[in-house]
Design a protein around this motif. Structure first.
Motif, PDB file in Angstrom:
ATOM      1  N   GLU A  40       1.197  -1.147   0.032  1.00 21.87           N
ATOM      2  CA  GLU A  40       0.162   0.661   0.224  1.00 21.87           C
ATOM      3  C   GLU A  40       1.146   1.046  -0.294  1.00 21.87           C
ATOM      4  OE1 GLU A  40      -2.124   3.442   0.190  1.00 21.87           O
ATOM      5  OE2 GLU A  40      -3.017   1.056  -0.287  1.00 21.87           O
ATOM      6  N   PRO A  41       0.811   2.055  -1.314  1.00 26.28           N
ATOM      7  CA  PRO A  41       1.430   2.853  -1.324  1.00 26.28           C
ATOM      8  C   PRO A  41       2.102   4.657   0.119  1.00 26.28           C
ATOM      9  CG  PRO A  41      -0.021   3.342  -2.946  1.00 26.28           C
ATOM     10  CD  PRO A  41      -0.151   2.241  -2.055  1.00 26.28           C
ATOM     11  N   SER A  42       1.069   4.291   0.149  1.00 25.77           N
ATOM     12  CA  SER A  42       0.485   5.359   1.530  1.00 25.77           C
ATOM     13  C   SER A  42       1.640   5.130   3.030  1.00 25.77           C
ATOM     14  CB  SER A  42      -0.654   5.739   2.319  1.00 25.77           C
ATOM     15  OG  SER A  42      -1.198   4.492   2.758  1.00 25.77           O
ATOM     16  N   THR A  43       1.327   3.794   3.127  1.00 24.56           N
ATOM     17  CA  THR A  43       2.548   3.179   4.346  1.00 24.56           C
ATOM     18  C   THR A  43       3.977   3.198   3.515  1.00 24.56           C
ATOM     19  OG1 THR A  43       2.897   0.876   3.477  1.00 24.56           O
ATOM     20  CG2 THR A  43       1.161   1.392   4.849  1.00 24.56           C
ATOM     21  N   ILE A  44       4.202   3.192   2.928  1.00 23.25           N
ATOM     22  CA  ILE A  44       5.665   3.764   2.313  1.00 23.25           C
ATOM     23  C   ILE A  44       6.140   5.172   2.254  1.00 23.25           C
ATOM     24  CG2 ILE A  44       7.331   3.423   0.752  1.00 23.25           C
ATOM     25  CD1 ILE A  44       7.354   0.809   2.106  1.00 23.25           C
ATOM     26  N   GLU A  45       4.763   6.280   1.650  1.00 22.40           N
ATOM     27  CA  GLU A  45       5.320   7.790   1.621  1.00 22.40           C
ATOM     28  C   GLU A  45       5.154   8.069   2.794  1.00 22.40           C
ATOM     29  OE1 GLU A  45       6.569  10.098  -1.176  1.00 22.40           O
ATOM     30  OE2 GLU A  45       5.298   8.198  -1.581  1.00 22.40           O
ATOM     31  N   SER A  46       4.401   7.117   3.617  1.00 24.58           N
ATOM     32  CA  SER A  46       4.899   8.118   4.653  1.00 24.58           C
ATOM     33  C   SER A  46       5.722   8.389   5.665  1.00 24.58           C
ATOM     34  CB  SER A  46       3.124   7.616   5.987  1.00 24.58           C
ATOM     35  OG  SER A  46       3.601   6.034   6.464  1.00 24.58           O
ATOM     36  N   LEU A  47       6.290   7.269   5.904  1.00 24.35           N
ATOM     37  CA  LEU A  47       7.698   6.722   6.316  1.00 24.35           C
ATOM     38  C   LEU A  47       8.833   8.034   5.566  1.00 24.35           C
ATOM     39  CD1 LEU A  47       8.545   3.170   6.462  1.00 24.35           C
ATOM     40  CD2 LEU A  47       7.998   4.505   8.223  1.00 24.35           C
ATOM     41  N   LYS A  48       9.217   8.193   4.133  1.00 24.09           N
ATOM     42  CA  LYS A  48       9.639   9.270   3.935  1.00 24.09           C
ATOM     43  C   LYS A  48       9.039  10.740   4.067  1.00 24.09           C
ATOM     44  CE  LYS A  48      10.255   7.542  -1.040  1.00 24.09           C
ATOM     45  NZ  LYS A  48       9.999   7.171  -2.198  1.00 24.09           N
ATOM     46  N   ASN A  49       7.838  10.636   4.113  1.00 21.99           N
ATOM     47  CA  ASN A  49       7.320  12.223   4.366  1.00 21.99           C
ATOM     48  C   ASN A  49       7.954  12.773   5.964  1.00 21.99           C
ATOM     49  OD1 ASN A  49       6.409  13.472   2.168  1.00 21.99           O
ATOM     50  ND2 ASN A  49       4.490  12.144   2.521  1.00 21.99           N
ATOM     51  N   ALA A  50       8.330  11.757   6.437  1.00 19.92           N
ATOM     52  CA  ALA A  50       8.304  12.066   8.089  1.00 19.92           C
ATOM     53  C   ALA A  50       9.828  12.098   8.796  1.00 19.92           C
ATOM     54  CB  ALA A  50       8.189  10.358   9.281  1.00 19.92           C
ATOM     55  N   THR A  51      10.997  12.194   7.225  1.00 20.68           N
ATOM     56  CA  THR A  51      12.427  12.377   7.996  1.00 20.68           C
ATOM     57  C   THR A  51      12.488  13.457   6.326  1.00 20.68           C
ATOM     58  OG1 THR A  51      13.228  10.846   7.032  1.00 20.68           O
ATOM     59  CG2 THR A  51      12.525  10.710   9.348  1.00 20.68           C
TER      60      THR A  51
END
Length: 444
Positions: free
Chosen positions: A139-150
């Motif tokens: 699910e792309p949102s779960t990966i994008e959330s990590l990338k946006n977190a830092t």
């Protein structure tokens, strides 16, 4: 089941339904047909993996059955030990003893509060390249959330399972008053009308149309409204996005008879739905169903969260638990391969059937959600996936671990409902408190 995994550091720790993420910006990505075969493994190699969980609802029994067993079936020479943080020991004590976990189960909030301060974060980008792991399956949102977190855009973990806000309803109350059940795909305006209809007095009993587990609804909000400005060290809550959110939620508590008699409390709203049986609907994380296992006579079901009419099919941000691999051990490759096995179609399908929502971007697997649950296999659990997950805004990496901006807004919302104040006042007060907290944190 864990309901409110508090993201106590002011960042939106839920995930974002943004553009489809590919490994390494599209380079080295395995074709979709290769799915579970994209990682080359040596099943004869040995390893001793220590897994720490900061999610207490994952019991030893569940770990043995759903994590250790699949890993050891794939890698017979892997030994996997499980520790629940705070039960046998803590992460801090483990670090002092020189026993850093190979894998930690926690949320992005846990990443900020526990892993990064101890320098345990490990960017998996090179391992994703090395083993040609196909991120398109996730699910792309779960990966994008990590990338946006830092600010680094790093991928510090891979998701285990997800959660999200949905609408529960009491079928008996709707039957009692002859009103059709809620359905997937309703708008906020439609649900407001329904809540108004269901709020009434009958034989001396006050029936409430709707309650909110508002903590998650604000933190994982549909409008992707940030609590902190990602570029400047200041609050971001006093603006049109939060104004719209709070006004929408407030309109339900403005229905005569729908306001709780006690001070507003997110957890108590779900409990009122479960125990009092006078609330027709409640918005809460899907994992809230776990409470109902102790009340088999409660006749309930679930539909998708209502959406804004100008943003159709945009639901809440998912609340995701991740496998974070540590950077202080020599078994990163083995830990990564173990996690990849836990993301295989077979393992994810079984978990999804048991009502632990899959993180795979696979409609066939998603459609099985809860189908093997011993009590609730007939429930409309797949409502979790009816809407797209809302995108997460970029975080203020510096302030996220220091300032609990989300809880400030939650407290001001509850106070607004109790005191009858207006949205502008609530947001102005929240803005001032958050900025003061920022000043305090920076001066330490």
């Amino acid at each position: 089941m864990e309901i409110n995994r508090k993201r106590t550091f002011g960042l939106l720790t839920s995930a974002a339904a943004l553009i489809l993420v590919t490994a390494c910006n599209g380079e080295g990505t395995a074709p979709a047909a290769e799915t579970a075969k994209s990682v080359v493994n040596d099943t004869k190699e040995s390893a001793e993996l220590l897994v720490l969980s900061k999610v207490p609802s994952i019991t030893q029994d569940e770990f043995d059955r759903t994590i250790a067993a699949p890993i050891q079936a794939k890698y017979p020479n892997y030994k996997v030990k499980y520790i629940i943080d705070g039960k046998e020991t803590t992460l801090d004590k483990m670090m002092v003893a020189g026993q850093a976990p190979d894998i930690t189960l926690t949320s992005i909030g846990g990443m900020y509060s526990s892993l990064i301060p101890l320098s345990l974060e490990y960017d998996l980008t090179e391992l994703i390249k090395k083993y040609n792991f196909n991120l398109n399956r996730i699910e792309p949102s779960t990966i994008e959330s990590l990338k946006n977190a830092t600010s680094k855009g790093a991928i510090y973990g891979l998701p285990k399972y997800t959660n999200g806000v949905v609408l529960f309803y009491n079928k008996d109350i709707f039957k009692k008053f002859g009103v059709p059940f809620p359905t997937d795909g309703m708008t906020w305006d439609e649900v407001l009308k329904l809540a108004t209809t269901m709020t009434r007095v009958d034989n001396g009993t006050q029936y409430r149309g709707m309650g909110f587990f508002y903590s998650n609804m604000l933190t994982e909000n549909q409008l992707s409204a940030p609590f902190l400005n990602p570029r400047e060290d200041k609050s971001a809550v006093n603006g049109p996005l939060f104004q719209r959110l709070l006004q929408t939620y407030k309109s339900f508590y403005d229905i005569p008879g729908n306001k709780p008699t006690e001070d507003l409390n997110a957890d108590k709203e779900l409990t009122a739905f479960q125990k009092n049986r006078n609330m027709a609907m409640v918005m809460a994380p899907l994992s809230g169903y776990g409470r109902f296992e102790s009340d088999p006579d409660l006749d309930w079901d679930v539909v998708s969260a209502p959406t804004f009419s100008d943003q159709p099919k945009v639901g809440y941000q998912p609340n995701t638990i991740y496998y974070f691999i540590s950077n202080v051990n020599k078994q990163a490759d083995q830990a990564f391969k173990a996690v990849v096995e836990l993301l295989s179609d077979d393992v994810q399908l079984q978990a999804n059937k048991e009502a632990r929502p899959t993180v795979l971007n696979d409609e066939k697997i998603r459609a099985t959600l809860g189908s093997n649950h011993k009590l609730f296999k007939d429930k409309n659990f797949k409502a979790l996936y009816y809407n797209k997950f809302a995108p997460i805004p970029p975080a203020n990496e510096k302030l996220a671990p220091l300032v609990n901006a989300a809880s400030v807004v939650q407290s001001e919302f509850a106070a607004m409902i109790k005191n009858g104040t207006d949205v502008n006042t609530a947001l102005r007060q929240a803005d001032e408190k958050i900025n003061q907290a920022i000043t305090t944190a920076k001066n330490k």
